[in-house]
Each structure stands twice: as C-alpha cells, then as structure tokens.
Scaffold this motif. Structure first.
Motif, PDB file in Angstrom:
ATOM      1  N   VAL A  33       5.060  -3.980  -8.924  1.00 17.37           N
ATOM      2  CA  VAL A  33       3.797  -3.787  -8.217  1.00 17.37           C
ATOM      3  C   VAL A  33       2.881  -4.962  -8.543  1.00 17.37           C
ATOM      4  O   VAL A  33       2.675  -5.284  -9.718  1.00 17.37           O
ATOM      5  CB  VAL A  33       3.114  -2.469  -8.607  1.00 17.37           C
ATOM      6  CG1 VAL A  33       1.788  -2.310  -7.860  1.00 17.37           C
ATOM      7  CG2 VAL A  33       4.036  -1.276  -8.318  1.00 17.37           C
TER       8      VAL A  33
ATOM      9  N   ARG B  58      -5.535   7.033   1.573  1.00 14.98           N
ATOM     10  CA  ARG B  58      -6.075   6.089   2.543  1.00 14.98           C
ATOM     11  C   ARG B  58      -6.404   6.744   3.873  1.00 14.98           C
ATOM     12  O   ARG B  58      -7.260   6.274   4.615  1.00 14.98           O
ATOM     13  CB  ARG B  58      -5.069   4.957   2.810  1.00 14.98           C
ATOM     14  CG  ARG B  58      -5.094   3.896   1.750  1.00 14.98           C
ATOM     15  CD  ARG B  58      -4.523   2.595   2.259  1.00 14.98           C
ATOM     16  NE  ARG B  58      -5.231   2.118   3.445  1.00 14.98           N
ATOM     17  CZ  ARG B  58      -6.433   1.561   3.417  1.00 14.98           C
ATOM     18  NH1 ARG B  58      -7.073   1.441   2.286  1.00 14.98           N
ATOM     19  NH2 ARG B  58      -6.996   1.148   4.525  1.00 14.98           N
TER      20      ARG B  58
ATOM     21  N   MET C 170       2.971   3.000  -6.214  1.00  8.65           N
ATOM     22  CA  MET C 170       1.878   2.147  -6.685  1.00  8.65           C
ATOM     23  C   MET C 170       0.714   2.951  -7.244  1.00  8.65           C
ATOM     24  O   MET C 170      -0.160   2.398  -7.905  1.00  8.65           O
ATOM     25  CB  MET C 170       1.380   1.268  -5.540  1.00  8.65           C
ATOM     26  CG  MET C 170       2.432   0.337  -4.976  1.00  8.65           C
ATOM     27  SD  MET C 170       1.807  -0.572  -3.522  1.00  8.65           S
ATOM     28  CE  MET C 170       3.255  -1.564  -3.107  1.00  8.65           C
TER      29      MET C 170
ATOM     30  N   SER D 116      -2.564   1.091  -5.568  1.00  8.28           N
ATOM     31  CA  SER D 116      -2.279   0.805  -4.165  1.00  8.28           C
ATOM     32  C   SER D 116      -3.554   0.458  -3.413  1.00  8.28           C
ATOM     33  O   SER D 116      -4.639   0.949  -3.703  1.00  8.28           O
ATOM     34  CB  SER D 116      -1.574   1.983  -3.496  1.00  8.28           C
ATOM     35  OG  SER D 116      -2.366   3.148  -3.553  1.00  8.28           O
TER      36      SER D 116
ATOM     37  N   ASP E 250       0.816  -1.221   0.000  1.00  7.71           N
ATOM     38  CA  ASP E 250       0.000   0.000   0.000  1.00  7.71           C
ATOM     39  C   ASP E 250       0.850   1.273   0.000  1.00  7.71           C
ATOM     40  O   ASP E 250       0.615   2.193   0.782  1.00  7.71           O
ATOM     41  CB  ASP E 250      -0.934  -0.029   1.222  1.00  7.71           C
ATOM     42  CG  ASP E 250      -2.115   0.923   1.062  1.00  7.71           C
ATOM     43  OD1 ASP E 250      -2.336   1.419  -0.047  1.00  7.71           O
ATOM     44  OD2 ASP E 250      -2.807   1.156   2.074  1.00  7.71           O
ATOM     45  N   GLN E 251       1.814   1.341  -0.911  1.00  6.89           N
ATOM     46  CA  GLN E 251       2.704   2.495  -0.990  1.00  6.89           C
ATOM     47  C   GLN E 251       2.336   3.338  -2.209  1.00  6.89           C
ATOM     48  O   GLN E 251       2.789   3.099  -3.323  1.00  6.89           O
ATOM     49  CB  GLN E 251       4.163   2.042  -1.055  1.00  6.89           C
ATOM     50  CG  GLN E 251       4.617   1.302   0.195  1.00  6.89           C
ATOM     51  CD  GLN E 251       4.479   2.139   1.456  1.00  6.89           C
ATOM     52  OE1 GLN E 251       5.017   3.252   1.536  1.00  6.89           O
ATOM     53  NE2 GLN E 251       3.773   1.611   2.439  1.00  6.89           N
ATOM     54  N   ARG E 252       1.475   4.323  -1.979  1.00  7.51           N
ATOM     55  CA  ARG E 252       0.924   5.127  -3.068  1.00  7.51           C
ATOM     56  C   ARG E 252       2.008   5.866  -3.829  1.00  7.51           C
ATOM     57  O   ARG E 252       1.830   6.190  -5.007  1.00  7.51           O
ATOM     58  CB  ARG E 252      -0.111   6.103  -2.482  1.00  7.51           C
ATOM     59  CG  ARG E 252      -0.840   6.896  -3.535  1.00  7.51           C
ATOM     60  CD  ARG E 252      -2.309   7.011  -3.213  1.00  7.51           C
ATOM     61  NE  ARG E 252      -2.938   5.714  -3.233  1.00  7.51           N
ATOM     62  CZ  ARG E 252      -4.220   5.512  -3.558  1.00  7.51           C
ATOM     63  NH1 ARG E 252      -4.972   6.520  -3.880  1.00  7.51           N
ATOM     64  NH2 ARG E 252      -4.731   4.309  -3.544  1.00  7.51           N
TER      65      ARG E 252
ATOM     66  N   ASP F 198      -0.933  -6.392  -7.679  1.00  5.66           N
ATOM     67  CA  ASP F 198      -2.231  -6.036  -7.111  1.00  5.66           C
ATOM     68  C   ASP F 198      -3.151  -7.255  -7.123  1.00  5.66           C
ATOM     69  O   ASP F 198      -3.779  -7.547  -8.152  1.00  5.66           O
ATOM     70  CB  ASP F 198      -2.854  -4.890  -7.903  1.00  5.66           C
ATOM     71  CG  ASP F 198      -4.231  -4.508  -7.386  1.00  5.66           C
ATOM     72  OD1 ASP F 198      -4.501  -4.764  -6.186  1.00  5.66           O
ATOM     73  OD2 ASP F 198      -5.030  -3.972  -8.169  1.00  5.66           O
TER      74      ASP F 198
ATOM     75  N   GLN G 246       5.041   6.003 -10.824  1.00  8.33           N
ATOM     76  CA  GLN G 246       3.639   6.361 -10.619  1.00  8.33           C
ATOM     77  C   GLN G 246       2.862   6.315 -11.930  1.00  8.33           C
ATOM     78  O   GLN G 246       1.719   5.821 -11.973  1.00  8.33           O
ATOM     79  CB  GLN G 246       3.547   7.755 -10.015  1.00  8.33           C
ATOM     80  CG  GLN G 246       4.101   7.871  -8.610  1.00  8.33           C
ATOM     81  CD  GLN G 246       4.246   9.323  -8.186  1.00  8.33           C
ATOM     82  OE1 GLN G 246       3.466  10.172  -8.582  1.00  8.33           O
ATOM     83  NE2 GLN G 246       5.260   9.613  -7.390  1.00  8.33           N
TER      84      GLN G 246
ATOM     85  N   TYR H 281       1.282  11.700  -5.560  1.00  7.44           N
ATOM     86  CA  TYR H 281       0.725  10.451  -5.056  1.00  7.44           C
ATOM     87  C   TYR H 281      -0.795  10.392  -5.142  1.00  7.44           C
ATOM     88  O   TYR H 281      -1.471   9.983  -4.215  1.00  7.44           O
ATOM     89  CB  TYR H 281       1.171  10.196  -3.611  1.00  7.44           C
ATOM     90  CG  TYR H 281       2.625  10.423  -3.353  1.00  7.44           C
ATOM     91  CD1 TYR H 281       3.566  10.250  -4.363  1.00  7.44           C
ATOM     92  CD2 TYR H 281       3.085  10.822  -2.109  1.00  7.44           C
ATOM     93  CE1 TYR H 281       4.921  10.460  -4.132  1.00  7.44           C
ATOM     94  CE2 TYR H 281       4.439  11.023  -1.864  1.00  7.44           C
ATOM     95  CZ  TYR H 281       5.346  10.853  -2.887  1.00  7.44           C
ATOM     96  OH  TYR H 281       6.683  11.056  -2.652  1.00  7.44           O
TER      97      TYR H 281
ATOM     98  N   THR I 188      -1.970  -4.572  -1.879  1.00  5.73           N
ATOM     99  CA  THR I 188      -1.099  -4.362  -3.031  1.00  5.73           C
ATOM    100  C   THR I 188       0.348  -4.420  -2.567  1.00  5.73           C
ATOM    101  O   THR I 188       0.756  -3.692  -1.674  1.00  5.73           O
ATOM    102  CB  THR I 188      -1.389  -3.015  -3.702  1.00  5.73           C
ATOM    103  OG1 THR I 188      -2.782  -2.914  -3.967  1.00  5.73           O
ATOM    104  CG2 THR I 188      -0.622  -2.896  -5.001  1.00  5.73           C
TER     105      THR I 188
END
Length: 578
Positions: A382, A465, A362, A366, A357-359, A384, A412, A539, A370
């Motif tokens: 990545v 998040r 990802m 994310s 979950d590293q936006r 998912d 990204q 992000y 993920t």
C-alpha cells in the motif's frame, strides 16, 4: 476544562491517537489531516528510524503488529492459523519506522497441515524472500510504461499493433491502456498449465473477449500475461531480463526477480503443498500455476521479493519515479499510475497498473490516490502519496493450503495501524473526541429549551467513500426522554455532501467539516443529544473525530463542549490531542 477519557475501548482504538508528535509545528510529518500534493523530494531514500522521529504514534502500529503475530496461531473462529509467518514493514516520509518478522518460512510437511518437528521448522526473518504473486503485475506495468516513456508503445494503440497474432476473435481494438486497467473484456483466468507447452501462449492470443472492450471491469490474468509478452516483443528481451535491467538493478532491489537461485532457498518462504499439478511442497518456484507452466516468468506472476525491496519500489512511486539518483519512470507515467481510469466502474478504481482506493485491504489509508496491489500467496503493498507512507505485508498464507482462508484481516490491520498512527489536529482547542470502532457520545439533559435548538460541531469523517450511509456518523436527539430520532445535518468543507443528510459518511478528503443541524423542540422541554458512530464489521476507515460541539436555543447557549466537556459522556469514544 480538558475532556476526560471515560470509555474503555478496544486496543487499536484506545492507542490510536494517544501521544504527541515530535515533528516541528506546521510540518506535515505524522499527520493524516494534512494531505500532501505532488511527489516527495526526488532524493528521498529510505533510512531507519522510530515512529516518533516522524511524528507518528507508535502504539497503534505496535497493536497491529501484535495482532499480526497472533494470527500465526489458531484464533477464535478460525480452524487453522491465518498463515505460517509474516513480515511487515512500515515507512513514513522516507523513514522505515517498523520491521517485524513472526512465525515460520517453513512449518508444515504436507497439505493436511502436519507440522514438521520443531527442529525442522524454519523461522521467518526480516529479509525472507516471498513469492509476491500478483504484485508481479506492478513490475510488468512499469516495464510497459517505460516503453511508453521512450516512445516505443502508445497507450491508445491496439495491442495488435505490437502483437499482431493477438488481433483476432474480437480483440482487434483492445488497447494497451485497457489491458493495464483490466477493461479489455478478457476473461479472469486461463488454465494454461493444463495445456501442452506449445499451446499455452497461442491460447492467450486466440482468446475471445467475454465483453466488448471498454464496457466491463474484470480483473484478468490474461491481460497481464499479454502485456508481459508485449514487453518482450517490443524490447527484444525476455520480461525477466527487462525487469532486472530497467527496474530492480537501477533501484538496488538485490533480492527481487524471477526464478530465484537455489542458493537462496533457505531464505524463501514456502507456499502450498500441491497435489494437482503434483508439485509437492512448493518452495523457491512460483506458486501460480500459469507462471510456473511458462517457465516461472509471466506478466501476471513470478516475482520474488523482500519487504525492504518492495518498500524501495513504494518510495520510488512516492518520489515520482526516481530513487537513489536513478529514474525508472517519468513523473507523467507515475501520475497515470495514481489516476483513476475506471470512473465508469465504481468500486474498481484503477490507475495504469495499480489498484486505487481499495478499502478492503488499504483500510484507513485508502483514498483516491492511494495505490497498491495484493498477491494470492498472502502479500500486499500500500502506497499513500497524501501521507507519503508505505506499508508492506508479506505472508505465506497458502502454506500449506490455499483452502485455509484469507489474510485480509491482517492486511487491514497493518494499514489501519499506520492510518491511526498518523494524527488529526483538533479543530478547536487542544483535544477532540475520537471513535474508531463505534459508540456513542451523549450529552447531559439540556434545557428547558425555549424552542427549536441549533447544534453545530466539526467532524472529521473517514468511513466510506460512497457516502450512502455505510458506517455512518449520526446525531440523534431525545426530547423529554421520548426516544432517539436522527437530526438532519448540513456539512460544509472539502468532500462534504452537497445536500442535507440524515447521517455523515465519506473518505479520501482528509479534512474537517463544519456541521449544523436543528432539533425541533417546544418551550419548556428537556433535550439530550448523542453522536453515534455505527460502523459495520468490514472495511472501516480511520474513524471519526468530533470537536467544537455547541448547542443553543434562541435565548442562550445550552452546551459549549470546549468549556463543559464533563457534560459529554462517552461510550466507545475517547479524548485525544491527535
């Protein structure tokens, strides 16, 4: 009446949701809003196809790849190209939908960026071999979990049980699990390459933690160097042999390993021109100085691989630890790799080996499960599980100098391209409104109203998040053109905030929310409403969809967005069927 596209938006947003899936109705192929539980079928193997074969829209993918290609040249705001070259691979539901190679494996002659003559530059290829840097940590982690699977290692046991010399200077209670989750308290790095060879491993064993074990998250190379030594000690074989015999050979990853042979040098992407230590242009040897000082084999770095091989590793994780009929991990161990053990350290979600979950790399892919990792040389993977997608980006961004900057924007862009290629089914009717990069969706004047007015709609929110208002979706009202004021909103649905909010933000739930709010107005007043998505520059998630807009006072419906779409005016929003 269909919703008419009235806004011009940036390329990646415009193309994000156009087109329609070819997958059969009800199938999860190509969908962002139908998160899948469990693992993919164990027999899933990668094959080649098109995005449309699995219900994806190819245009956001191709827009992302166009950006990635552009960064091989100088761009506004950057003194140098982001990288000399890049290889990208995207897969969904076991289908490799895109491969791309741009730029050069070898472009520069020295650390100052002197370009080689054109005839001496070597182009990037789809099968170029890269030093994947810290992605190597995943191979070390898998090797450890294989020992857990066969009962040779226990996660909650002190590392000193297996490496007695490690259990000194406050490290006696550090567990295997804490090394895997970077919660051991050990420091971030140790410059072993500056020490005499005989002192390098003993230095790791003699380290004193900077924090009590289990009380702090610090991403640490010594953690993984120690685990590499543990694998060798317990298995009775060097780490590179273990990885070959128990991971890469069973999976058919023929181009993956440590210390690649000289015969493959022409296929290997160059990394940095190093003056200290004086190594010159590094190519075919590991870039990481510590791994280099340990003979090219270390728990923290040293693996070389290709995009196709890493896609196989990603699919193995999606399959629950098996690929091509060969199981390398139990489903239980893979589940532990996809489960956050670091709830006490927000923002540092980590399974056993994988970051979660590293936006920041990802992007819109994310989510809580993920998984992925990056490498200092410019690499990222990545995975998912909820959309059964894999993205691989391999660059040589340190060629010729690590000082030339980060390639996070490319990481990204690729993940976002895949996220926006996945569709979101409208909540009502055939289309919804989408904004990926911000903007407003404003109503005509409504009224005169008879008093307080109710607004309701569906929202699909994939922003941040934390839900703290970062990258918010706001609904704002203006009564008799008196200025815009936020409307307090109550959302319901998976992942929705429990309490009323002045704005909506969130990610990972991948579900529509039902949203309601009330606008205070007096009889006879005119009312306007607008939906405003306001992301920052970093992000962002996949974006925001709004659908089923309905506005009513106590006497009548003032706006039915499904029937009166022409009364909604978008700037930075578009109408989409996915």
């Amino acid at each position: 009446m269909g919703k008419t596209i009235l806004a011009a938006v940036a390329l990646l947003s415009v193309t994000a949701l156009a087109g329609s899936a070819t997958a059969s109705p009800g199938h999860a192929y190509g969908h962002f809003d139908r998160p899948q539980d469990g693992f993919a079928p164990a027999g899933t193997q990668l094959s080649d196809g098109s995005p449309e074969d699995v219900g994806l829209d190819s245009r956001p993918i191709d827009a992302a790849l166009q950006q990635i290609a552009g960064w091989t040249d100088k761009t506004p705001g950057r003194e140098h190209p982001m990288y000399a070259g890049a290889v990208s691979l995207l897969a969904h539901e076991g289908v490799v939908v895109r491969r791309s190679a741009v730029g050069h494996e070898l472009r520069y002659a020295d650390g100052n960026g002197t370009e080689l003559p054109p005839e001496q530059r070597e182009p990037m290829h789809r099968d170029t071999i890269f030093d994947v840097a810290s992605i190597s940590k995943l191979f070390t982690s898998i090797a450890v979990l294989q020992l857990v699977d066969d009962g040779s290692v226990q996660l909650d046991e002190p590392v000193a049980t297996y490496l007695p010399e490690f259990g000194v200077n406050g490290k006696e209670s550090i567990t295997v699990e804490q090394l895997l989750t970077h919660t051991s308290g050990l420091q971030a790095e140790a410059q072993l390459w500056k020490l005499p060879p005989a002192q390098r491993i003993p230095t790791i064993m003699q380290l004193t933690p900077e924090h009590p074990p289990g009380t702090n998250y610090t991403y640490s190379d010594p953690n993984m160097i120690t685990l590499g030594l543990l694998v060798a000690r317990v298995s009775g074989a060097p780490l590179d042999q273990v990885v070959a015999e128990r991971i890469t050979e069973p999976l058919g990853m023929v181009d993956t390993g440590y210390n690649p042979p000289a015969a493959e040098l022409h296929r290997i992407a160059a990394t940095e021109y190093e003056a200290e230590p004086p190594r010159g242009m590094v190519r075919g040897q590991v870039h990481d100085e510590n791994a280099w000082s340990l003979g090219g084999v270390s728990g923290n770095a040293g693996v070389f691989s290709t995009a196709d091989d890493l896609a196989v590793l990603g699919q193995t994780v999606l399959n629950g630890g098996t690929y091509g009929g060969n199981r390398i991990l139990s489903e239980d161990s893979v589940e532990k790799m996809l489960t956050d053990f670091n709830g006490a350290f927000p923002g540092n979600s980590h399974g056993l080996g994988f970051e979660l979950d590293q936006r920041w790399y990802m992007a819109g892919l994310s989510g809580p499960r993920t998984a992925g990792h990056t490498g200092f040389t410019g690499t990222s993977l990545v995975i998912d599980p909820t959309s059964r997608s894999v993205t691989v980006l391999l660059t040589n961004r340190v060629h010729p100098s690590r000082q030339w900057g980060s390639n996070n924007a490319a990481r990204q862009a690729l993940a976002q391209g895949m996220a926006r290629a996945l569709g979101v089914e409208p909540a009502r009717g055939s289309e919804s409104w989408f904004s990926g990069q911000g903007g407003t969706l404003t109503t005509d004047p409504l009224g005169p109203v008879s008093g307080p007015t109710q607004v309701s709609f569906y929202a699909f929110v994939d922003t941040q998040r934390d839900g703290d208002g970062t990258d918010p979706l706001l609904v704002e009202s203006s009564v008799d053109d008196s200025g815009w004021r936020p409307v307090t909103l109550q959302a319901s649905g998976p992942g929705a905030p429990d309490e009323p909010q002045g704005s909506l933000a969130g990610a990972g739930h991948r579900s529509w929310w039902k949203v309601r709010g009330t606008v205070d107005a007096n009889a006879g007043q005119q009312l306007r409403l607008r939906w405003r998505y306001a992301p920052d520059d970093q992000y962002t998630g996949r974006g925001v969809n709004v659908d089923g807009i309905h506005v009513a006072d106590r006497d009548a419906t003032l706006l039915d967005g499904e029937l009166e779409a022409a009364r909604l005016h978008p700037e930075g929003w578009l109408s989409t069927d996915r």
